[in-house]
Design an enzyme around this catalytic site. Structure first.
Site, mmCIF file in Angstrom:
data_model
loop_
_atom_site.group_PDB
_atom_site.id
_atom_site.type_symbol
_atom_site.label_atom_id
_atom_site.label_comp_id
_atom_site.label_asym_id
_atom_site.label_seq_id
_atom_site.Cartn_x
_atom_site.Cartn_y
_atom_site.Cartn_z
ATOM 1 N N ASP A 275 43.668 22.121 0.676
ATOM 2 C CA ASP A 275 43.205 23.723 1.206
ATOM 3 C C ASP A 275 42.181 23.808 2.183
ATOM 4 O O ASP A 275 41.293 22.686 2.311
ATOM 5 C CB ASP A 275 43.254 24.576 0.151
HETATM 6 C C1 NOJ Z 1 43.210 29.400 2.085
HETATM 7 C C2 NOJ Z 1 44.386 29.509 1.172
HETATM 8 O O1 NOJ Z 1 43.986 29.473 -0.009
HETATM 9 C C3 NOJ Z 1 45.378 29.109 1.469
HETATM 10 O O2 NOJ Z 1 46.525 29.636 0.647
HETATM 11 C C4 NOJ Z 1 45.793 29.247 3.115
HETATM 12 O O3 NOJ Z 1 47.322 28.558 3.016
HETATM 13 C C5 NOJ Z 1 45.012 28.729 3.688
HETATM 14 N N1 NOJ Z 1 43.623 29.309 3.318
HETATM 15 C C6 NOJ Z 1 45.292 28.800 5.193
HETATM 16 O O4 NOJ Z 1 45.320 30.049 5.512
#
Ligand code: NOJ
Length: 672
Positions: A275
């Site tokens: 992530d």
């Molecule tokens: C953080 C989030 O937890 C995740 O779900 C998301 O896909 C990414 N940012 C990218 O925006």
């Protein structure tokens, strides 16, 4: 009669394995490319940059970036792909990722609302439409579906989940995967799906986002991992790790979870992605001493792509020099990334978005969004007031969410536009024009959080002369989603006061609640004659809700999550264990009914709260209809099941009411 049957059964599926054919022609192409790549270029494939990153063109030209997120400008995407395939040394195309969570331009209800439809075919269709719209704008990878099971409505990202049940979540997650990826990833309108967040992100202690997770091994497997297994079986091309730590190890460096379970036991051969910054956040967790060790640990756990933080590009060369990770490990990760690019057909046509596409917001997209919004609404209470007759003379429409085109879209909307929303007020006014009734509208509060009710006298006048009052309550979209957790999940601001005020007019009060989570409204529920729970319904909220209010269609949604009566009951969920002393009505004595100086054991000793008992406000699976149904002749094909066997259950379902309606048949089993 139209009905859906969804059956809850626990089954132990055989070990999943997705063995490749050794002679796969793509393998040969991948090996050929790998043989030509420098170490720098290989690492480049594992690097993901945000669209606004500086010098992106140069990085792409030099083969130092394999994927990009958050770039949605078609011209810029075209240019980036062109540089990648025409100007970089090996001409490797780019993955372009985006959070397409519940629609791209045509916004569907939030995933929690989609969960309430209990209709996987519709969920799949919604994902297909979202994929088509996103692909037409140059996106080839979405970071969805989120399939984090959660039991905590305080957690802001419950909005993005399918609720508390691993089976429902798994069915819906698999439907989304099929919808995004279509029959073939190579189709110009297919995009790669990403199961997230692996794992246990929805188990955050106290429902506070990113918080530490402690979860027993059996719960991890039975509740949290189950939907992921289903998503892998549905062919999800990619998986994202979670921000949180699980039992002491951050998910992004969690070898037992990622390498042992996901890769080795389940045979997942797709791309595993961190992530945002979650590789280097392992240092903040206190798990790794520095970014270099974080890169090492993520690599060991088989995380292929690092989203945004820079540990891989900075430290992998050193780690290889020091022989702490092998080039073989890097090659394996690069193979997985290249394989996805081949599967998406990007080597044949990096400009897939130039193909034939329906326009954004095509009428059939809006129809599907309306259908999903309609099926996601749950009728929680109805004291013979709904549906309304179109023969009314006056309708009062009151509340901060009746005409909130931005907020009805819900959280995680990057590409939807409020200009395209049809609000409930607009649709009700249209109904008024067609059927000849007047609509009196009062916003009443500036936002869902305001403490001030504007023009209470006017509100009372309108309510008093109305045949019915539609009270649009709930939460603005910004009150749920990532990092948007609440310790108090009651209706915010002056909303409870507004309910009480409107009730004094003595006219039927129909509450329509739009929110990103279960909101507790126990105290004002008695003042509501009917409650429609609409979540955040998306672009087509207005037409869907107007149809439901006037009975053009009957509500059929069922709750995908338990609604507590009070926040202190959390976690409260349907599939709880029995305990040795299950709560019961017979033994429960409410706090205020306890005799003074009652002896210690004179009252029941079962599992309950003295003040809020043991029942939720509404249980999982609950949802009323304008019609009624009768289930009969329930027959189980056999009364013993072996591991891996299926059980056929047959029954008769009869619509015994006098309007067309859908019903979800639910069957629960208990595992001893
Ligand atoms: C953080 C989030 O937890 C995740 O779900 C998301 O896909 C990414 N940012 C990218 O925006």
């Amino acid at each position: 009669m139209n009905f859906k049957v969804l059956i809850f059964l626990m089954m132990v599926a055989g070990l999943f394995s997705c063995q490749r054919q050794p002679q796969d022609p793509i393998d040969a192409k991948i090996e050929d490319l790998l043989a030509q790549m420098t170490l720098e270029e290989k690492i480049g494939q594992l690097v993901q940059k945000n669209g606004d990153h500086q010098n992106l063109h140069d990085l792409v030209r030099n083969g130092l970036v394999g994927s990009i997120l958050n770039e949605v400008d078609l011209e810029r995407i075209y240019e980036l792909q062109r540089i990648a395939v025409e100007e970089s040394r090996l001409g490797i195309p780019l993955l372009i990722g985006r959070d397409v969570i519940h629609g791209f331009r045509t916004i569907f209800p939030i995933p929690l609302g989609q969960g309430a439809s209990w209709n996987p075919a519709l969920v799949e269709q919604g994902a297909r439409i979202a994929a088509t719209e996103a692909a037409s704008q140059g996106i080839n990878w979405t970071f969805a579906p989120m399939i984090d099971v959660t039991r905590d409505p305080r957690w802001g990202r419950i909005a993005e989940s399918f609720g508390e049940d691993p089976y429902l979540t798994g069915v819906m997650g698999a439907a989304k995967v099929r919808g995004f990826q279509g029959d073939s990833l190579a189709a110009h309108n297919a995009i790669a799906a990403c199961l997230k967040h692996f794992a246990a992100y929805g188990w955050a202690t106290g429902g506070r986002d990113y918080n530490t997770v402690s979860i027993p091994y059996n719960d991890l497997h039975d509740l949290v991992l189950r939907p992921f297994k289903k998503g892998v079986e549905a062919g999800a091309a990619t998986i994202m790790t979670a921000f949180n730590e699980i039992n002491g190890i951050p998910a992004t460096g969690n070898i037992p979870l990622l390498r042992d379970i996901l890769r080795n036991q389940w045979g997942f051969e797709g791309v595993l992605l961190s992530d945002w910054n979650s590789v280097t956040e392992m240092v903040v967790h206190g798990f790794m001493p520095n970014d270099k060790e974080a890169a090492y640990m993520a690599m060991q756990a088989t995380v292929d792509v690092e989203m945004v933080s820079r540990a891989y590009e900075t430290y992998i060369p050193q780690l290889i020099n020091e022989r702490r990770i092998s080039e073989q490990q890097i090659d394996d990760a690069v193979r997985r990334v290249l394989r996805l690019k081949f599967a998406l057909g990007l080597f044949d046509n990096p400009y897939r978005f130039k193909g034939e596409f329906p326009p954004l917001l095509a009428p059939e997209h809006l129809d599907a969004a309306k259908q999903m919004a309609t099926e996601s609404v749950v009728l929680l209470k109805n004291q013979d007031v709904l549906p309304l007759s179109t023969n009314i003379r006056n309708l009062a429409v009151i509340g901060p969410l009746a005409d909130a085109p931005h907020d009805q879209l819900g959280t995680w909307v990057f590409d939807g536009k409020k200009e395209n929303s049809i609000t409930p007020l607009q649709s009700l006014q249209e109904f008024g024009k067609s059927y000849g009734f007047d609509v009196y509208y009062h916003r009443a509060m500036e936002t869902s959080r305001s403490h001030q009710i504007t023009d209470p006298a006017g509100i009372l006048r309108s309510a008093g002369r109305a045949d019915a009052v539609l009270l649009f309550l709930g939460e603005e979209s910004i009150l749920s989603g990532e990092g948007k957790c609440l310790a108090n999940i009651n209706l915010q601001g002056a909303q409870e006061e507004l309910v009480r005020l409107v009730a004094t007019a003595g006219r039927p009060v129909i509450a329509i609640i739009m929110a990103g989570r279960p909101v507790t409204f126990e105290k004002v529920k008695p003042h509501m004659d009917a409650v429609l729970y609409a979540w955040h319904p998306g672009t087509m909220a207005g037409p869907a809700l107007a149809d439901l209010v006037f009975g053009r269609v009957s509500p059929s949604g069922k709750l995908p999550v338990t609604f507590p009566r009070h926040v202190g009951q959390i976690p409260i969920y349907y599939n709880h264990k029995n305990t040795g002393r299950p709560a019961s009505i017979e033994t429960f004595v409410h706090l205020y009914d306890i005799p003074v100086e009652a002896p210690q054991f004179s009252l029941g000793t079962t599992s309950h709260y003295l003040d809020y008992g043991f029942k939720p406000m509404f249980p999982f699976g609950f949802g009323l209809s304008y019609s009624s149904f009768e289930i009969s002749n329930v027959l189980l094909e056999k009364n013993q099941l072996k591991t891996g066997e299926n059980l056929r259950v047959t029954l008769n379902l009869k619509n015994t009411g006098n309007m067309k309606a859908s019903e979800v048949v639910q069957l629960y089993t208990r595992q001893l």
